[in-house]
Enzyme design. Structure first.
Site, PDB file in Angstrom:
ATOM      1  N   ALA A  38       1.527   1.515   6.344  1.00  0.00           N
ATOM      2  CA  ALA A  38       1.243   2.631   7.261  1.00  0.00           C
ATOM      3  C   ALA A  38       2.450   3.135   8.018  1.00  0.00           C
ATOM      4  O   ALA A  38       3.216   2.377   8.603  1.00  0.00           O
ATOM      5  CB  ALA A  38       0.137   2.283   8.269  1.00  0.00           C
ATOM      6  N   GLY A  70      -0.277   7.700   8.363  1.00  0.00           N
ATOM      7  CA  GLY A  70      -0.065   9.118   8.092  1.00  0.00           C
ATOM      8  C   GLY A  70       0.920   9.818   9.011  1.00  0.00           C
ATOM      9  O   GLY A  70       1.083  11.037   8.934  1.00  0.00           O
ATOM     10  N   THR A 118       0.378   8.484   2.412  1.00  0.00           N
ATOM     11  CA  THR A 118       0.751   9.826   2.844  1.00  0.00           C
ATOM     12  C   THR A 118       2.203  10.156   2.523  1.00  0.00           C
ATOM     13  O   THR A 118       2.510  11.300   2.171  1.00  0.00           O
ATOM     14  CB  THR A 118       0.518   9.975   4.363  1.00  0.00           C
ATOM     15  OG1 THR A 118      -0.810   9.551   4.664  1.00  0.00           O
ATOM     16  CG2 THR A 118       0.690  11.416   4.811  1.00  0.00           C
ATOM     17  N   LYS A 124      -8.422  -4.910   1.171  1.00  0.00           N
ATOM     18  CA  LYS A 124      -7.568  -4.578   2.311  1.00  0.00           C
ATOM     19  C   LYS A 124      -8.489  -4.392   3.506  1.00  0.00           C
ATOM     20  O   LYS A 124      -9.321  -3.489   3.529  1.00  0.00           O
ATOM     21  CB  LYS A 124      -6.779  -3.300   2.061  1.00  0.00           C
ATOM     22  CG  LYS A 124      -6.084  -2.804   3.344  1.00  0.00           C
ATOM     23  CD  LYS A 124      -5.237  -1.577   3.120  1.00  0.00           C
ATOM     24  CE  LYS A 124      -5.026  -0.845   4.440  1.00  0.00           C
ATOM     25  NZ  LYS A 124      -4.094   0.278   4.324  1.00  0.00           N
TER      26      LYS A 124
END
Lengths: 274, 66
Positions: free
Chosen positions: A203, A177, A226, A116
């Site tokens: 994300a 996050g 997250t 990644k």
């Protein structure tokens, strides 16, 4: 079981055949997860199992020297036998650091070259530096890596990254996050419609509905960390995410009804008795 | 000889190989990758690769991350 191709498939979908293919490898789960931010390795293990994810991102960092050699490490709970590891270039702000990290990861994992790529541009937002990302992607693809690339939701950049040879393009929903969910669904939709490689939202996902929305837009998959690890009950959230990704994918394949300005009754007018 | 390992200055006997170093640091059997002066040294060469004065060594592994 293969469907008989002579029959119309409109109302018959064998969801078991709806697999995700990345770099010629087939996966059953469209949910990919990170392994960071958990309370401990046991929670990491349980949440990862509950998510049903097969591809797990990991970070590459200096070994702690002087640590107790019997201390369990991440790969003891997320083994290369049961999972496909996806080393990331988290924390890299330059092309050089990202490329170096990928090469070390490949050595670390005995030649495993799925990575990644993320090249960050700003500490506050952790938005990608897209020009550096394009440059790093070019180098890595030439060096034989299979690059899954983190980018912003700009359809032009997404297409350029695909054209450079990345095996998957991963536009952000919102800052890493942040848990804000998809900020610009129309951009994600445009990216999906123009793509010839899998598009995975990566994300910014916060809760299950965010994941379902990504899948309803037609994304091939979704990557999150997250959203699960920072939930009050990560193992339960992992389970929720697994279902949300499946539900969103089925809704997408089912073909949603059109949105209408005004009402359309669900019960017939005929036979009214008053 | 003075070597920098993961940012820390260390004193090692001259002629120390990477394999020796891994054992010295109790890292044998661990999955890791090593760079010396920003060049990756493949695991197959650990025994034959000898460190020299002022070498900068990075030893990395995989940890949790998103």
């Amino acid at each position: 079981m293969m469907a008989n191709l002579a029959e119309p498939l409109k109302n018959v979908i064998n969801i078991a055949d709806d697999t995700l293919i990345i770099a010629d490898k087939t996966y059953r789960s469209r949910l990919l997860v990170g392994s960071g931010k958990y309370k401990d390795l046991e929670e990491t293990r349980l949440a990862t199992e509950a998510s049903g994810a097969e591809i797990i991102t990991v970070a590459i960092r200096r070994t702690n020297i002087g640590q107790n050699p019997n201390e369990p490490s991440l790969l003891d709970v997320i083994s290369t036998e049961h999972y496909t590891l996806l080393p990331n270039t988290a924390g890299c702000y330059t092309v050089e650091d990202a490329v170096r990290t990928c090469r070390l990861a490949r050595e670390l994992l005995d030649g495993h070259d799925l990575v990644k790529l993320e090249v960050l541009g700003d500490e506050k937002t952790l938005f990608p530096d897209v020009t550096a990302t394009l440059e790093a992607a070019k180098i890595l693809v030439k060096d034989g890596f299979k690059v899954m690339v983190y980018t912003n939701d700009d359809p032009l950049i997404a297409k350029r990254l695909e054209e450079l040879g990345c095996v998957a393009v991963m536009p952000l929903a919102a800052p890493i996050g942040s848990g804000l969910g998809i900020r610009n669904p129309y951009n994600i939709l445009t990216i999906v419609e123009n793509a010839r490689v899998p598009i995975l939202v990566d994300a910014g996902v916060g809760t299950a509905s965010d994941a379902a929305i990504a899948m309803e837009l037609g994304c091939a998959g979704i990557l999150m960390n997250t959203a699960i690890a920072a939930a009050r009950n990560p193992v339960l959230m992992a389970s929720a995410m697994k279902k949300a990704v499946q539900a969103g994918r089925e809704a997408f394949l089912a073909g949603r009804m059109p949105r209408k300005r005004f009402a359309s009754a669900s019960s017939p007018i005929d036979g009214l008795f008053f | 000889m003075k070597i920098i390992i993961n940012g820390e200055l260390r004193e090692l006997e001259s002629g120390t190989s990477l394999e020796n170093l891994v054992q010295l640091l109790d890292l044998q059997g661990k999955r890791l990758a090593i760079e010396v002066n920003q060049a990756i040294v493949p695991r197959s060469q650990f025994a034959s690769f000898q460190l020299t004065e002022q070498d900068q060594v990075e030893i990395v592994h995989a940890i949790g991350g998103g």
